[in-house]
Design an enzyme around this catalytic site. Structure first.
Site, PDB file in Angstrom:
ATOM      1  N   LYS A  14       0.837  -1.208   0.000  1.00 43.92           N
ATOM      2  CA  LYS A  14       0.000   0.000   0.000  1.00 43.92           C
ATOM      3  C   LYS A  14       0.872   1.259   0.000  1.00 43.92           C
ATOM      4  O   LYS A  14       0.667   2.165  -0.805  1.00 43.92           O
ATOM      5  CB  LYS A  14      -0.943   0.009   1.216  1.00 43.92           C
ATOM      6  CG  LYS A  14      -1.876  -1.198   1.289  1.00 43.92           C
ATOM      7  CD  LYS A  14      -2.833  -1.118   2.471  1.00 43.92           C
ATOM      8  CE  LYS A  14      -2.165  -1.141   3.830  1.00 43.92           C
ATOM      9  NZ  LYS A  14      -1.604  -2.443   4.216  1.00 43.92           N
ATOM     10  N   ARG A  89      -9.552   0.584   8.548  1.00 43.51           N
ATOM     11  CA  ARG A  89      -9.097  -0.765   8.908  1.00 43.51           C
ATOM     12  C   ARG A  89     -10.128  -1.526   9.722  1.00 43.51           C
ATOM     13  O   ARG A  89      -9.866  -2.662  10.119  1.00 43.51           O
ATOM     14  CB  ARG A  89      -7.806  -0.650   9.719  1.00 43.51           C
ATOM     15  CG  ARG A  89      -6.534  -0.929   8.897  1.00 43.51           C
ATOM     16  CD  ARG A  89      -5.343  -0.716   9.785  1.00 43.51           C
ATOM     17  NE  ARG A  89      -4.171  -1.434   9.407  1.00 43.51           N
ATOM     18  CZ  ARG A  89      -3.137  -0.907   8.748  1.00 43.51           C
ATOM     19  NH1 ARG A  89      -3.177   0.331   8.322  1.00 43.51           N
ATOM     20  NH2 ARG A  89      -2.080  -1.639   8.514  1.00 43.51           N
ATOM     21  N   ARG A 128      11.949  -6.048   5.151  1.00 47.73           N
ATOM     22  CA  ARG A 128      11.962  -4.621   5.479  1.00 47.73           C
ATOM     23  C   ARG A 128      12.494  -4.406   6.889  1.00 47.73           C
ATOM     24  O   ARG A 128      13.182  -3.428   7.162  1.00 47.73           O
ATOM     25  CB  ARG A 128      10.546  -4.029   5.351  1.00 47.73           C
ATOM     26  CG  ARG A 128      10.528  -2.532   5.622  1.00 47.73           C
ATOM     27  CD  ARG A 128       9.203  -1.890   5.306  1.00 47.73           C
ATOM     28  NE  ARG A 128       8.122  -2.376   6.143  1.00 47.73           N
ATOM     29  CZ  ARG A 128       6.851  -2.025   6.013  1.00 47.73           C
ATOM     30  NH1 ARG A 128       6.501  -1.191   5.053  1.00 47.73           N
ATOM     31  NH2 ARG A 128       5.922  -2.498   6.810  1.00 47.73           N
ATOM     32  N   ARG A 134      11.674  -0.568  12.063  1.00 45.41           N
ATOM     33  CA  ARG A 134      10.300  -0.576  12.584  1.00 45.41           C
ATOM     34  C   ARG A 134      10.117  -1.750  13.531  1.00 45.41           C
ATOM     35  O   ARG A 134      10.266  -2.905  13.134  1.00 45.41           O
ATOM     36  CB  ARG A 134       9.296  -0.667  11.418  1.00 45.41           C
ATOM     37  CG  ARG A 134       8.916   0.683  10.868  1.00 45.41           C
ATOM     38  CD  ARG A 134       7.963   0.593   9.722  1.00 45.41           C
ATOM     39  NE  ARG A 134       6.720  -0.120  10.014  1.00 45.41           N
ATOM     40  CZ  ARG A 134       5.685  -0.146   9.192  1.00 45.41           C
ATOM     41  NH1 ARG A 134       5.729   0.511   8.047  1.00 45.41           N
ATOM     42  NH2 ARG A 134       4.599  -0.819   9.507  1.00 45.41           N
ATOM     43  N   ARG A 146      -0.085  -9.072  13.265  1.00 47.57           N
ATOM     44  CA  ARG A 146      -0.628  -8.036  12.368  1.00 47.57           C
ATOM     45  C   ARG A 146      -1.534  -8.689  11.315  1.00 47.57           C
ATOM     46  O   ARG A 146      -2.578  -8.130  10.961  1.00 47.57           O
ATOM     47  CB  ARG A 146       0.515  -7.276  11.692  1.00 47.57           C
ATOM     48  CG  ARG A 146       1.255  -6.393  12.673  1.00 47.57           C
ATOM     49  CD  ARG A 146       2.573  -5.906  12.117  1.00 47.57           C
ATOM     50  NE  ARG A 146       2.415  -5.071  10.942  1.00 47.57           N
ATOM     51  CZ  ARG A 146       3.436  -4.701  10.168  1.00 47.57           C
ATOM     52  NH1 ARG A 146       4.654  -5.116  10.451  1.00 47.57           N
ATOM     53  NH2 ARG A 146       3.225  -3.927   9.138  1.00 47.57           N
TER      54      ARG A 146
HETATM   55  P1  B4P Z   1       4.545  -1.426   2.147  1.00 45.38           P
HETATM   56  O1  B4P Z   1       4.096  -0.801   0.877  1.00 45.38           O
HETATM   57  O2  B4P Z   1       5.334  -0.572   3.043  1.00 45.38           O
HETATM   58  O3  B4P Z   1       3.385  -2.064   2.988  1.00 45.38           O
HETATM   59  P2  B4P Z   1       2.053  -1.510   3.611  1.00 45.38           P
HETATM   60  O4  B4P Z   1       0.995  -2.367   2.987  1.00 45.38           O
HETATM   61  O5  B4P Z   1       1.936  -0.038   3.438  1.00 45.38           O
HETATM   62  O6  B4P Z   1       2.284  -1.793   5.138  1.00 45.38           O
HETATM   63  P3  B4P Z   1       1.762  -1.765   6.612  1.00 45.38           P
HETATM   64  O7  B4P Z   1       0.423  -2.390   6.706  1.00 45.38           O
HETATM   65  O8  B4P Z   1       2.897  -2.390   7.304  1.00 45.38           O
HETATM   66  O9  B4P Z   1       1.722  -0.340   7.180  1.00 45.38           O
HETATM   67  P4  B4P Z   1       0.882   0.716   7.983  1.00 45.38           P
HETATM   68  O10 B4P Z   1       1.852   1.809   8.125  1.00 45.38           O
HETATM   69  O11 B4P Z   1      -0.404   1.002   7.295  1.00 45.38           O
HETATM   70  O12 B4P Z   1       5.367  -2.720   1.724  1.00 45.38           O
HETATM   71  C1  B4P Z   1       5.974  -3.580   2.641  1.00 45.38           C
HETATM   72  C2  B4P Z   1       7.313  -4.069   2.098  1.00 45.38           C
HETATM   73  O13 B4P Z   1       7.137  -4.779   0.884  1.00 45.38           O
HETATM   74  C3  B4P Z   1       8.278  -2.923   1.782  1.00 45.38           C
HETATM   75  O14 B4P Z   1       9.561  -3.269   2.251  1.00 45.38           O
HETATM   76  C4  B4P Z   1       8.265  -2.842   0.267  1.00 45.38           C
HETATM   77  O15 B4P Z   1       9.497  -2.415  -0.260  1.00 45.38           O
HETATM   78  C5  B4P Z   1       7.975  -4.270  -0.139  1.00 45.38           C
HETATM   79  N1  B4P Z   1       7.234  -4.359  -1.392  1.00 45.38           N
HETATM   80  C6  B4P Z   1       6.210  -3.549  -1.797  1.00 45.38           C
HETATM   81  N2  B4P Z   1       5.777  -3.932  -3.013  1.00 45.38           N
HETATM   82  C7  B4P Z   1       6.532  -5.010  -3.388  1.00 45.38           C
HETATM   83  C8  B4P Z   1       6.554  -5.867  -4.546  1.00 45.38           C
HETATM   84  N3  B4P Z   1       5.721  -5.689  -5.569  1.00 45.38           N
HETATM   85  N4  B4P Z   1       7.430  -6.882  -4.561  1.00 45.38           N
HETATM   86  C9  B4P Z   1       8.299  -7.088  -3.532  1.00 45.38           C
HETATM   87  N5  B4P Z   1       8.343  -6.307  -2.423  1.00 45.38           N
HETATM   88  C10 B4P Z   1       7.456  -5.283  -2.350  1.00 45.38           C
HETATM   89  O16 B4P Z   1       0.483   0.113   9.430  1.00 45.38           O
HETATM   90  C11 B4P Z   1       1.371  -0.048  10.513  1.00 45.38           C
HETATM   91  C12 B4P Z   1       0.608  -0.136  11.860  1.00 45.38           C
HETATM   92  O17 B4P Z   1      -0.032   1.144  12.166  1.00 45.38           O
HETATM   93  C13 B4P Z   1      -0.544  -1.140  11.978  1.00 45.38           C
HETATM   94  O18 B4P Z   1      -0.111  -2.454  12.292  1.00 45.38           O
HETATM   95  C14 B4P Z   1      -1.403  -0.505  13.120  1.00 45.38           C
HETATM   96  O19 B4P Z   1      -0.875  -0.807  14.379  1.00 45.38           O
HETATM   97  C15 B4P Z   1      -1.262   0.992  12.895  1.00 45.38           C
HETATM   98  N6  B4P Z   1      -2.359   1.555  12.086  1.00 45.38           N
HETATM   99  C16 B4P Z   1      -2.200   2.172  10.857  1.00 45.38           C
HETATM  100  N7  B4P Z   1      -3.390   2.556  10.375  1.00 45.38           N
HETATM  101  C17 B4P Z   1      -4.345   2.184  11.297  1.00 45.38           C
HETATM  102  C18 B4P Z   1      -5.769   2.278  11.334  1.00 45.38           C
HETATM  103  N8  B4P Z   1      -6.469   2.840  10.331  1.00 45.38           N
HETATM  104  N9  B4P Z   1      -6.431   1.773  12.416  1.00 45.38           N
HETATM  105  C19 B4P Z   1      -5.752   1.216  13.431  1.00 45.38           C
HETATM  106  N10 B4P Z   1      -4.400   1.080  13.457  1.00 45.38           N
HETATM  107  C20 B4P Z   1      -3.687   1.560  12.390  1.00 45.38           C
END
Ligand code: B4P
Length: 193
Positions: A14, A89, A128, A134, A146
């Protein structure tokens, strides 16, 4: 104007795809994860409360994140559209978001759901964790928690928006650029309608 939810499990890409999409479409990027991490870095009371939950891989309370999104919407009255990344979420967050947008005479245009296998998610997040610093990426037990939080509380968001026929599934495995092309094609279809 188009408002988009980029939806998917932790590590589905995302954050990665959001960076490219906001540049391509001039949207305001609202990532609750990024906002929470900024609060933690600034040492605010909200950040301290969030940190204890995030470090364990648990979700932060709905009222906290809804308040953050409400403030961010108010700060951007001239936006061409918003890209919601990691929000909503829970079903309660989805209902709150729809109400906030309705107050501004707008709505969600499409929910783009990134589909990625559990094995690939774990691999990406552990990878990552080697460099991100993190706390929620560093061990398998927290990453599994998670994913369980996603399965028990977040997957319902997709059901909620399916009722309004707004969800499109996109394959989230492959190169970042291939996935970006698939997402763009779904957005462009809706913009041309
Ligand atoms: P990202 O792109 O960073 O992943 P994400 O889906 O954004 O992650 P996440 O769910 O962890 O984050 P959030 O901050 O929302 O990709 C992950 C990895 O994969 C990276 O290293 C990237 O380089 C790699 N990658 C990406 N695309 C790729 C591909 N095509 N091929 C190979 N590798 C690839 O959430 C973090 C925390 O915040 C939650 O657990 C929760 O505690 C809190 N939180 C956030 N929003 C919330 C909400 N609305 N309600 C309640 N808690 C919340």
């Amino acid at each position: 104007m188009i408002n988009i939810i980029l939806f998917g499990p932790p590590g589905s890409g995302k954050g990665t795809q959001s960076e490219k999409l906001i540049e391509a479409y001039g949207l305001i990027h609202l990532s609750t994860g990024d906002i929470l991490r900024r609060e933690i870095a600034a040492g605010t009371a909200l950040g301290l409360e969030a940190k204890t939950l995030m470090d364990k891989g648990n979700l932060v309370p709905d009222e906290v994140v809804v308040g953050m999104i409400s403030a961010a919407l108010d700060e951007n009255p001239q936006a061409k559209g918003f890209l919601f990344d990691g929000f909503p979420r829970t079903e309660a967050q989805s209902i709150a978001l729809d109400n906030l947008l309705a107050e501004k005479n707008t709505e969600i245009g499409v929910v783009l759901a990134l589909d990625v296998s559990q094995e690939e998610l774990e691999k990406r997040l552990l990878q990552r964790g080697l460099t991100s610093g993190r706390p929620d990426d560093i061990n398998k037990a927290i990453i599994s928690n998670r994913i369980v939080e996603y399965q028990t509380k977040t997957m319902v968001v997709s059901n909620y928006y399916s009722k309004f026929d707004k969800v499109v599934h996109v394959k989230g495995e492959g190169t970042v650029d291939t996935i970006f092309v698939s997402l763009r094609s779904e957005i462009d279809k809706r913009l041309s309608n």
